[in-house]
Write a protein that holds these residues in place. Structure first.
Motif, PDB file in Angstrom:
ATOM      1  N   GLY A  43       0.882  -1.097  -0.012  1.00  0.00           N
ATOM      2  CA  GLY A  43      -0.176   0.054  -0.126  1.00  0.00           C
ATOM      3  C   GLY A  43       0.779   1.141  -0.014  1.00  0.00           C
ATOM      4  O   GLY A  43       0.338   2.290   0.061  1.00  0.00           O
ATOM      5  N   LYS A  44       2.058   1.121  -0.018  1.00  0.00           N
ATOM      6  CA  LYS A  44       3.015   2.311  -0.187  1.00  0.00           C
ATOM      7  C   LYS A  44       3.203   2.928  -1.273  1.00  0.00           C
ATOM      8  O   LYS A  44       3.061   2.428  -2.409  1.00  0.00           O
ATOM      9  N   THR A  45       3.785   4.174  -1.219  1.00  0.00           N
ATOM     10  CA  THR A  45       4.191   4.970  -2.537  1.00  0.00           C
ATOM     11  C   THR A  45       5.754   4.957  -2.396  1.00  0.00           C
ATOM     12  O   THR A  45       6.487   5.264  -1.543  1.00  0.00           O
ATOM     13  N   VAL A  46       6.181   4.575  -3.620  1.00  0.00           N
ATOM     14  CA  VAL A  46       7.547   4.529  -3.783  1.00  0.00           C
ATOM     15  C   VAL A  46       8.394   5.495  -5.128  1.00  0.00           C
ATOM     16  O   VAL A  46       7.585   5.825  -5.740  1.00  0.00           O
ATOM     17  N   LEU A  47       9.328   5.915  -4.555  1.00  0.00           N
ATOM     18  CA  LEU A  47      10.241   6.806  -5.477  1.00  0.00           C
ATOM     19  C   LEU A  47      11.676   5.909  -5.700  1.00  0.00           C
ATOM     20  O   LEU A  47      12.360   5.597  -4.969  1.00  0.00           O
ATOM     21  N   ASP A  48      11.691   5.990  -7.024  1.00  0.00           N
ATOM     22  CA  ASP A  48      12.784   5.132  -7.290  1.00  0.00           C
ATOM     23  C   ASP A  48      13.876   6.000  -8.301  1.00  0.00           C
ATOM     24  O   ASP A  48      13.609   6.610  -9.420  1.00  0.00           O
ATOM     25  N   LEU A  49      15.070   6.709  -7.697  1.00  0.00           N
ATOM     26  CA  LEU A  49      15.939   7.505  -8.160  1.00  0.00           C
ATOM     27  C   LEU A  49      16.970   6.719  -9.056  1.00  0.00           C
ATOM     28  O   LEU A  49      17.393   5.635  -8.436  1.00  0.00           O
ATOM     29  N   PHE A  50      17.396   7.186 -10.192  1.00  0.00           N
ATOM     30  CA  PHE A  50      18.307   6.852 -10.933  1.00  0.00           C
ATOM     31  C   PHE A  50      17.639   5.204 -11.356  1.00  0.00           C
ATOM     32  O   PHE A  50      18.273   4.038 -11.186  1.00  0.00           O
ATOM     33  N   ALA A  51      16.671   5.308 -11.971  1.00  0.00           N
ATOM     34  CA  ALA A  51      15.513   3.792 -11.878  1.00  0.00           C
ATOM     35  C   ALA A  51      16.135   2.881 -12.724  1.00  0.00           C
ATOM     36  O   ALA A  51      15.583   1.909 -12.520  1.00  0.00           O
ATOM     37  N   GLY A  52      16.906   3.345 -13.729  1.00  0.00           N
ATOM     38  CA  GLY A  52      17.591   2.040 -14.787  1.00  0.00           C
ATOM     39  C   GLY A  52      16.348   1.362 -15.235  1.00  0.00           C
ATOM     40  O   GLY A  52      15.310   1.820 -15.707  1.00  0.00           O
ATOM     41  N   SER A  53      16.285  -0.046 -15.332  1.00  0.00           N
ATOM     42  CA  SER A  53      15.330  -0.778 -15.670  1.00  0.00           C
ATOM     43  C   SER A  53      13.936  -0.686 -14.832  1.00  0.00           C
ATOM     44  O   SER A  53      12.958  -1.194 -15.314  1.00  0.00           O
ATOM     45  N   GLY A  54      14.033  -0.162 -13.766  1.00  0.00           N
ATOM     46  CA  GLY A  54      12.831  -0.175 -12.875  1.00  0.00           C
ATOM     47  C   GLY A  54      12.713  -1.068 -11.913  1.00  0.00           C
ATOM     48  O   GLY A  54      11.469  -1.391 -11.182  1.00  0.00           O
ATOM     49  N   SER A  55      13.569  -2.045 -11.932  1.00  0.00           N
ATOM     50  CA  SER A  55      13.602  -3.008 -10.966  1.00  0.00           C
ATOM     51  C   SER A  55      13.056  -3.057  -9.515  1.00  0.00           C
ATOM     52  O   SER A  55      12.344  -3.737  -9.134  1.00  0.00           O
TER      53      SER A  55
END
Length: 180
Positions: A43-55
């Motif tokens: 149920g959480k919100t995620v921030l993916d910095l330098f996400a690359g493939s988004g793994s």
């Protein structure tokens, strides 16, 4: 290709960007990180910095995260993220931002439960520290939020800013899990 290690998309493959622009987090490291996070994802919100493939984002969504924002500044890499979102049928759960990480953090008003920071290994340790301070000072990371840092170097984390700091190592990779 790398695979999602858990959740409803377990064993599904993710495309990775060609040409060595990114360094995907290996399955074993992601498994260790997500085992440590276990019930903190749902149920959480995620921030993916330098996400690359988004793994990190797609692994989080597979394990029950509500939404993920991927920040990446390379157009070819962003195209891979979009294809991965489409393949996993997660387009409605992701927001892909074409921006430099530092600029994005200086401009955003969004707040996140979990932030993944996984820059290229040539990234200087001082820049990690600056990113963490920005997340906290601009209140981008929510109270009781989690920051996951991946690096090949030992980082000097100011532990006084966090309730808990853990280190996981696999090969040359180090993952720091910081609980606010």
């Amino acid at each position: 290709m790398i695979r999602i290690t858990g959740g409803e998309d377990r064993s599904r493959l993710l495309e990775i960007p060609a040409g060595g622009v990114t360094k995907p987090t290996m399955d074993m490291m992601r498994q260790a990180i997500f085992s440590a996070l276990s019930y903190d994802i749902y149920g959480k919100t995620v921030l993916d910095l330098f996400a690359g493939s988004g793994s990190y984002s797609f692994e989080s969504l597979s394990r029950g995260a509500k939404h993920a924002t991927l920040v990446e500044c390379h157009g070819d890499v962003i195209a891979v993220e979009k294809r991965n979102a489409r393949t996993l049928k997660r387009e409605e759960q992701v927001n892909i931002i074409n921006e430099n990480t530092e600029i994005y953090l200086g401009e955003t008003n969004e707040k996140f439960d979990i932030v993944f920071i996984d820059p290229p290994y040539c990234y200087e340790t001082e820049r990690y520290e600056k990113l963490v301070k920005t997340l906290i000072s601009r209140e981008i990371i929510k109270d009781n939020g989690i920051i996951v840092l991946e690096s090949d170097k030992e980082l000097n984390i100011d532990k006084s800013m966090f309730k808990d700091v853990r280190l996981y190592e696999h090969g040359v990779a180090r993952a720091y899990i910081l609980r606010k």
